[in-house]
Design a protein around this motif. Structure first.
Motif, short mmCIF file in Angstrom:
data_model
loop_
_atom_site.label_atom_id
_atom_site.label_comp_id
_atom_site.label_asym_id
_atom_site.label_seq_id
_atom_site.Cartn_x
_atom_site.Cartn_y
_atom_site.Cartn_z
N LEU A 110 75.15 80.98 148.10
CA LEU A 110 74.78 82.01 149.21
C LEU A 110 73.52 81.97 149.34
O LEU A 110 72.95 81.99 150.89
CB LEU A 110 75.13 83.34 148.36
N ALA A 111 72.54 81.48 148.67
CA ALA A 111 71.01 81.47 148.87
C ALA A 111 70.88 80.30 150.05
O ALA A 111 70.02 80.60 150.88
CB ALA A 111 70.20 81.29 147.68
N ILE A 112 71.54 79.39 150.02
CA ILE A 112 71.11 78.17 150.92
C ILE A 112 71.79 78.50 152.22
O ILE A 112 71.07 78.45 153.36
CB ILE A 112 72.07 77.00 150.38
N LEU A 113 73.02 79.27 152.34
CA LEU A 113 73.67 79.74 153.47
C LEU A 113 72.58 80.66 154.41
O LEU A 113 72.45 80.94 155.45
CB LEU A 113 74.97 80.32 153.41
N LEU A 114 72.14 81.62 153.40
CA LEU A 114 71.43 82.90 153.86
C LEU A 114 70.01 82.16 154.46
O LEU A 114 69.52 82.96 155.55
CB LEU A 114 71.19 84.05 152.97
N GLY A 115 69.39 81.33 153.53
CA GLY A 115 68.09 80.99 154.10
C GLY A 115 68.20 79.89 155.22
O GLY A 115 67.21 79.79 155.83
N GLY A 116 69.25 79.31 155.23
CA GLY A 116 69.09 78.02 156.63
C GLY A 116 69.36 76.74 155.88
O GLY A 116 68.64 76.28 156.87
N GLY A 117 69.65 76.56 154.71
CA GLY A 117 69.46 75.16 154.11
C GLY A 117 68.75 75.22 152.70
O GLY A 117 68.21 76.07 152.56
N ALA A 118 68.89 74.02 152.07
CA ALA A 118 68.46 74.01 150.73
C ALA A 118 67.00 74.22 150.53
O ALA A 118 66.48 74.96 149.65
CB ALA A 118 68.97 72.74 150.10
N HIS A 119 66.09 73.82 151.57
CA HIS A 119 64.88 73.68 151.53
C HIS A 119 64.39 75.29 151.80
O HIS A 119 63.07 75.43 151.67
CB HIS A 119 64.28 72.93 152.76
N LYS A 120 65.23 76.18 152.34
CA LYS A 120 65.02 77.54 152.42
C LYS A 120 65.58 78.39 151.49
O LYS A 120 65.66 79.74 151.83
CB LYS A 120 65.07 77.99 154.02
N ALA A 121 65.99 77.92 150.32
CA ALA A 121 66.77 78.79 149.41
C ALA A 121 65.98 79.86 148.81
O ALA A 121 66.39 80.98 148.45
CB ALA A 121 67.37 77.79 148.40
N ASP A 122 64.55 79.85 148.85
CA ASP A 122 63.92 80.78 148.30
C ASP A 122 63.93 82.02 149.06
O ASP A 122 63.95 83.11 148.80
CB ASP A 122 62.49 80.27 148.19
N GLU A 123 63.92 81.83 150.30
CA GLU A 123 63.93 82.90 151.58
C GLU A 123 65.62 83.43 151.40
O GLU A 123 65.52 84.60 151.59
CB GLU A 123 63.84 82.33 152.92
#
Length: 354
Positions: A295-308
């Motif tokens: 979910l974090a990957i999908l919501l952030g827009g990719g693994a590099h934005k997982a924190d977002e």
């Protein structure tokens, strides 16, 4: 005609229309399909013969049904007719109502996350069909409204399992690893429920309620029109199932108040699983691991934005709790919020500043 009579032909059976069970005619006049409030609906059913409500009993019929649930107070709820009729009118097909042609290749990390989440939903929707389905044949046919609604839920959840399985396979990915606690989902508290209200409290009010929040926010994690349509259509089905659970709990609260403490105990356990992720029913829980990361990957827009994505996921957890608290208020169990019985982690999430 005289010859036919001599050979045993007669129309005496037509008299049964005049001798019909009281209330059956009124039921038909009020609602030609089902009855919400019928004079023939009794509090305790002696019917052990598979005779449908309103039909005349047949003398000597074997008592072979042995229904487990024969009391109205064990299974009934409000607005059953409307929920059933809505379910029938809103059936859809994953083959014709999802624009699969809108799928396009996605980055590997995003596709893997979509497939992992789809694998999770395929698993839990199987459980959400399988568990209520076990209760259908155990209910007296005098309470056929409950049976018929649950049959629509089995159909809905089967369709959800199908559509999420298709999504996992449709875009170059595939079904991913089963979630770590799936054995707890399919062998845990919801699956092991042997009493109808126990099952409904855990499944409809808490478990499916958490999934409904995610379905409603599906466009945040959808990357094409097909995924948006899947979440939108699944949400309308899931909302109906949650409403059934809330209206059953409201009926129990108002008509069988002596079971309130028992229902609070069911909610205690379900809240722990919602907060911790134990049991795997809540993919957004902190301890959900594979699904929360996806979910974090999908919501952030990719693994590099997982924190977002994790920040958005925290807001979704709060949304889940707020909607759960609203369900408690709707069915009359909001006293657990006011007296501090509610799980502290849920209360903390509810009060968190965005």
């Amino acid at each position: 005609m005289e010859q036919a009579v001599r050979q045993g032909f007669n129309l005496n059976w037509l008299q049964q229309l005049k001798d019909q069970i009281p209330g059956a005619v009124d039921e038909l006049a009020n609602d030609p399909t089902l009855a919400e409030n019928t004079p023939g609906l009794i509090d305790e059913s002696p019917n052990q013969t598979q005779r449908v409500r309103g039909a005349l009993p047949r003398e000597g019929s074997p008592q072979y049904a042995a229904y487990t649930f024969r009391d109205k107070s064990e299974v009934w709820g409000y607005n059953l007719t409307k929920l059933y009729q809505e379910a029938v009118s809103r059936q859809w097909s994953s083959a014709t109502d999802i624009p699969w042609e809108s799928l396009r290749p996605l980055p590997d990390d995003v596709e893997a996350a979509q497939c992992q989440l789809a694998t999770f939903f395929a698993q839990v929707e199987f459980v959400a069909a399988d568990v209520p389905g076990r209760f259908i044949a155990q209910m007296s046919p005098d309470y056929h409204e409950v049976r018929m609604f649950l049959l629509t839920q089995v159909m809905d959840e089967s369709r959800h399992m199908e559509v999420f399985r298709k999504r996992a396979l449709a875009n170059g990915g595939g079904l991913m690893r089963m979630i770590d606690s799936v054995s707890d989902v399919t062998g845990g508290s919801t699956d092991n429920a042997r009493e109808f209200t126990e099952m409904s409290s855990r499944l409809h009010i808490v478990g499916e309620g958490n999934v409904l929040t995610l379905f409603r926010l599906g466009e945040l994690m959808a990357y094409n029109d097909a995924e948006k349509a899947i979440y939108r259509r699944a949400a309308q089905d899931e909302a109906r199932h949650v409403a059934f659970g809330v209206l059953h709990a409201r009926y129990m609260n108002e008509c069988v108040p002596e079971r309130r403490d028992e229902m609070h105990a069911y909610l205690d356990e379900a809240e722990d699983r919602q907060a911790t992720g134990n049991g795997g029913e809540n993919p957004a829980a902190r301890g959900a691991n594979l699904t929360a990361d996806s979910l974090a990957i999908l919501l952030g827009g990719g693994a590099h934005k997982a924190d977002e994505g994790q920040k958005i996921l925290a807001a979704i957890r709060q949304r889940q709790v707020k909607e759960y608290f609203q369900r408690l208020k709707s069915c009359g169990f909001n006293d657990r919020i006011e007296n501090g019985r509610v799980n502290p982690a849920l209360l903390e999430a509810y009060q968190a500043v965005p």
